[in-house]
Structures are given as structure tokens and as C-alpha cells.
Design an enzyme around this catalytic site. Structure first.
Site, PDB file in Angstrom:
ATOM      1  CD  GLN A 111      -2.494  -1.220   2.716  1.00 38.39           C
ATOM      2  OE1 GLN A 111      -3.566  -0.680   3.010  1.00 38.39           O
ATOM      3  NE2 GLN A 111      -1.789  -1.887   3.608  1.00 38.39           N
ATOM      4  CG  ASP A 114       7.566   4.053   0.994  1.00 33.91           C
ATOM      5  OD1 ASP A 114       7.196   3.934   2.187  1.00 33.91           O
ATOM      6  OD2 ASP A 114       7.792   3.075   0.242  1.00 33.91           O
ATOM      7  CG  HIS A 129      -2.990   2.312  -1.745  1.00 35.78           C
ATOM      8  ND1 HIS A 129      -3.018   2.268  -0.365  1.00 35.78           N
ATOM      9  CD2 HIS A 129      -4.079   1.608  -2.144  1.00 35.78           C
ATOM     10  CE1 HIS A 129      -4.084   1.583   0.042  1.00 35.78           C
ATOM     11  NE2 HIS A 129      -4.740   1.177  -1.022  1.00 35.78           N
ATOM     12  CB  CYS A 158      -1.211  12.780 -20.501  1.00 33.72           C
ATOM     13  SG  CYS A 158      -0.905  11.247 -21.372  1.00 33.72           S
ATOM     14  N   GLY A 197       3.084  -4.754   8.912  1.00 29.62           N
ATOM     15  CA  GLY A 197       2.931  -3.334   9.187  1.00 29.62           C
ATOM     16  C   GLY A 197       1.745  -2.655   8.553  1.00 29.62           C
TER      17      GLY A 197
HETATM   18  N1  APR Z   1       6.778  -2.514  12.562  1.00 32.21           N
HETATM   19  C1  APR Z   1       5.592  -3.211  12.541  1.00 32.21           C
HETATM   20  N2  APR Z   1       4.365  -2.620  12.587  1.00 32.21           N
HETATM   21  C2  APR Z   1       4.365  -1.271  12.699  1.00 32.21           C
HETATM   22  C3  APR Z   1       5.551  -0.479  12.772  1.00 32.21           C
HETATM   23  C4  APR Z   1       6.804  -1.171  12.694  1.00 32.21           C
HETATM   24  N3  APR Z   1       7.961  -0.534  12.703  1.00 32.21           N
HETATM   25  N4  APR Z   1       5.202   0.824  12.842  1.00 32.21           N
HETATM   26  C5  APR Z   1       3.827   0.862  12.848  1.00 32.21           C
HETATM   27  N5  APR Z   1       3.326  -0.397  12.768  1.00 32.21           N
HETATM   28  C6  APR Z   1       1.926  -0.822  12.619  1.00 32.21           C
HETATM   29  C7  APR Z   1       0.889   0.005  13.372  1.00 32.21           C
HETATM   30  O1  APR Z   1       0.659  -0.577  14.636  1.00 32.21           O
HETATM   31  C8  APR Z   1      -0.349  -0.170  12.475  1.00 32.21           C
HETATM   32  O2  APR Z   1      -1.051  -1.391  12.783  1.00 32.21           O
HETATM   33  O3  APR Z   1       1.619  -0.673  11.235  1.00 32.21           O
HETATM   34  C9  APR Z   1       0.239  -0.366  11.075  1.00 32.21           C
HETATM   35  C10 APR Z   1       0.113   0.851  10.174  1.00 32.21           C
HETATM   36  O4  APR Z   1      -1.252   1.001   9.904  1.00 32.21           O
HETATM   37  P1  APR Z   1      -1.799   2.324   9.173  1.00 32.21           P
HETATM   38  O5  APR Z   1      -1.167   3.517   9.766  1.00 32.21           O
HETATM   39  O6  APR Z   1      -3.283   2.233   9.189  1.00 32.21           O
HETATM   40  O7  APR Z   1      -1.210   2.194   7.697  1.00 32.21           O
HETATM   41  P2  APR Z   1      -1.746   1.286   6.501  1.00 32.21           P
HETATM   42  O8  APR Z   1      -2.424   0.057   6.995  1.00 32.21           O
HETATM   43  O9  APR Z   1      -0.644   1.091   5.571  1.00 32.21           O
HETATM   44  O10 APR Z   1      -2.839   2.278   5.831  1.00 32.21           O
HETATM   45  C11 APR Z   1      -3.473   1.869   4.682  1.00 32.21           C
HETATM   46  O11 APR Z   1      -4.537   3.992   4.455  1.00 32.21           O
HETATM   47  O12 APR Z   1      -4.263   6.190   4.755  1.00 32.21           O
HETATM   48  C12 APR Z   1      -4.382   5.251   3.800  1.00 32.21           C
HETATM   49  O13 APR Z   1      -3.573   5.175   1.588  1.00 32.21           O
HETATM   50  C13 APR Z   1      -3.155   5.166   2.921  1.00 32.21           C
HETATM   51  O14 APR Z   1      -1.982   3.193   2.147  1.00 32.21           O
HETATM   52  C14 APR Z   1      -2.566   3.800   3.270  1.00 32.21           C
HETATM   53  C15 APR Z   1      -3.768   3.030   3.760  1.00 32.21           C
END
Ligand code: APR
Length: 273
Positions: A111, A114, A129, A158, A197
Site C-alpha cells: 500500500q 514511497d 496505492h 499527458c 505493518g
Molecule cells: N513494525 C511493525 N508494525 C508497525 C511499525 C513497525 N515498525 N510501525 C507501525 N506499525 C503498525 C501500526 O501498529 C499499524 O497497525 O503498522 C500499522 C500501520 O497502519 P496504518 O497507519 O493504518 O497504515 P496502513 O495500513 O498502511 O494504511 C493503509 O490507508 O491512509 C491510507 O492510503 C493510505 O496506504 C494507506 C492506507
């Protein structure tokens, strides 16, 4: 009680088609905040979250204003993209690239926008994403490297004449169909899913673990549409339990940082292979 790192290393070694699903937690150790963790962007900046929900509409209605916001002309969210374009992979990213090089991991479906999986050397990466390193035309689907497009005149256009946007998929924007199909194809083939993560609350990405657990689409774990038993092992690596843990979608959670747990699993594999 067998320690879970050893169990995961064994499960990975025995797997025939392992895929990794990743989220923002993979990149917090690269100094990029996640979204919904305690220091997450949405958790700490409600205004930024509200703007993010308006972003796709802004692009459709006023692509120039979209670009001005994205380039941080206004007190928007823009500079965040510049920040993550400078970021470097961490040990977690390199560990997944190593699992690919060992022939164990068949692809990473992320997702994250970066580009750090690719920067770490992973070859088969699906950016579900999109990417901050790419611009995309929502009309003809063409993609361009960010550096190759002049932003002197906004919005950039484009060759087909339509305004370009970041390849990043904003809230309310459809996932490009080719990416979605490719991801579902990989998931339907996998016998092991390593989920790293992510809080797994954003759809349609959050469907992928559920597709692996319930391949028939009906809530019968491990039985595919033909009624054949297909055992998919679902392993989570996360600092905290998630929705997938609570719903029993994952078989087990290794609670820890991806930048520590994943290299540890590679280490065990190296000694056992
Ligand atoms: N190692 C393991 N887990 C981690 C770490 C780490 N170093 N740092 C944070 N986490 C966990 C957090 O506890 C959380 O459960 O990673 C998770 C991150 O969740 P979100 O912040 O919700 O991110 P994500 O699931 O990628 O979000 C999905 O939401 O905002 C939109 O488009 C955006 O792609 C993104 C999507």
C-alpha cells in the site's frame, strides 16, 4: 511453545508460493510516519486527513489547484511527498528483498507509495496505492517518472492532452484495474501470506487477506471455489494486534517491529537452508 520467528522461517521455507502484503508500518523505521498508529498522520492531523478525502475530487474539478496543494504552495499536505521521496529503505525492506532473492517470496503487494521496496532491491513489487515517484494519466493510463515531467506549467499534461496527477491512489479514487487484477491473481495462487505493518482497515486492499483465508468467497476457511482444500498460512508482523488478528484471519501474529523481526527470520532461514 515454539518461538514464532522459527515457525515463520519454517513455514516460509516449506511454502511454494509466498506473497508479502505491506503497509505504512514497514516504513516508520525509515522516518516516515504511519497513518493510524499513535504518532500516525491521521491520528495527529485531522485537517490533513480531511484534505486527503477531498484530494481526488479536487483533481477532477481543478487540477491546477490540486498541483498547487501537492507542491505545498498552500498549507497543504504537499511537502510530505517530497519528504518520502528522499527516504531510504530500512532492514525490513532489505529482508523482504532477500526473501525474494532466496526464491521464497514471489512478490510484494504494498500500500506504500514511497517506492522503498524497489529501492531495497525487490524486483516483483505491486504498488497497489501507486507511487510518489510516478505521474499517471487517468484517461489513457500512461505513467511518467516524476523527474521527467516539467512542473513549470500547472497542471502538467499527458501526451493525450489530459492533466496528469500523482500515480498515488487517493481516497475515493478507483485502484487501477490492471494492478487490482494482478494482485488478486497473486493472492489466489499463494499458499503463504506474510502481512507486515498494516492495520488492514482500508479497502479494497484489506480484502486480500480475507480472499486468502476464504478463497471460495464464502466464510469457509481453506476451501476454494471448486471445493478443494487449500491451506493458506497467514502470518502477521506488527507492533500491535490488528483487525486480522482479532477476526482470526491470521494464523499467528509476530508482535514486533518489521525492521527487527524480518531480518531475524532471514537469519534463521540462512542457518537452516
Ligand atoms: N513494525 C511493525 N508494525 C508497525 C511499525 C513497525 N515498525 N510501525 C507501525 N506499525 C503498525 C501500526 O501498529 C499499524 O497497525 O503498522 C500499522 C500501520 O497502519 P496504518 O497507519 O493504518 O497504515 P496502513 O495500513 O498502511 O494504511 C493503509 O490507508 O491512509 C491510507 O492510503 C493510505 O496506504 C494507506 C492506507
Amino acid at each position: 511453545m515454539e518461538d514464532l520467528d522459527k515457525r515463520a522461517a519454517r513455514d516460509l521455507a516449506e511454502s511454494k508460493y509466498a506473497v508479502a502484503l505491506t503497509g505504512a508500518g514497514m516504513s516508520t523505521e525509515s522516518e516516515i510516519p504511519d497513518f493510524r498508529g499513535p504518532k500516525g498522520i491521521w491520528t495527529t492531523n485531522k485537517e490533513a486527513e480531511a484534505k486527503a478525502y477531498q484530494r481526488y475530487e479536487l483533481f477532477l474539478n481543478n487540477p491546477r489547484a490540486y498541483w498547487e496543494e501537492m507542491l505545498g504552495f498552500q498549507r497543504g499536505h504537499g511537502t510530505f511527498y517530497e519528504q518520502i521521496r528522499q527516504a531510504e529503505p530500512n532492514r525490513g525492506h532489505y529482508a523482504l528483498a532477500e526473501l525474494e532473492a532466496l526464491g521464497i517470496l514471489k512478490c510484494v503487494i504494498t500500500q506504500n507509495i514511497d517506492g522503498l521496496h524497489k529501492k531495497a532491491g525487490s524486483k516483483r513489487v505491486l504498488e497497489y496505492h501507486g507511487s510518489v515517484h510516478v505521474l499517471r494519466c487517468i484517461s489513457c493510463g500512461s505513467r511518467f517518472a516524476r523527474e521527467e515531467v516539467s512542473l513549470d506549467a500547472l497542471p502538467p499534461r499527458c501526451q493525450c492532452g489530459v492533466a496528469l496527477k500523482y500515480d498515488v491512489v487517493h481516497f475515493k479514487e478507483p485502484i487501477p484495474s490492471n494492478v487490482m487484477e494482478e494482485a488478486e491473481k497473486k493472492v489466489s495462487r499463494c499458499d503463504l501470506m506474510l502481512i507486515c505493518g498494516t492495520s488492514a482497515v482500508v479497502y479494497p486492499f484489506a480484502n486480500l487477506p480475507r480472499m486468502a483465508r476464504f478463497p471460495s468467497g464464502r466464510l469457509i476457511p481453506g476451501v476454494d471455489v471448486m471445493g478443494h482444500r487449500t491451506i493458506v498460512k497467514v502470518i502477521e508482523v506488527n507492533t500491535d494486534p490488528t483487525q486480522l488478528t482479532h477476526e482470526g484471519i491470521s494464523d499467528y501474529l509476530i508482535q514486533g517491529k518489521t525492521g527487527e523481526v524480518l531480518p531475524g527470520i532471514c537469519e534463521i532461514l540462512h542457518h537452516s537452508l
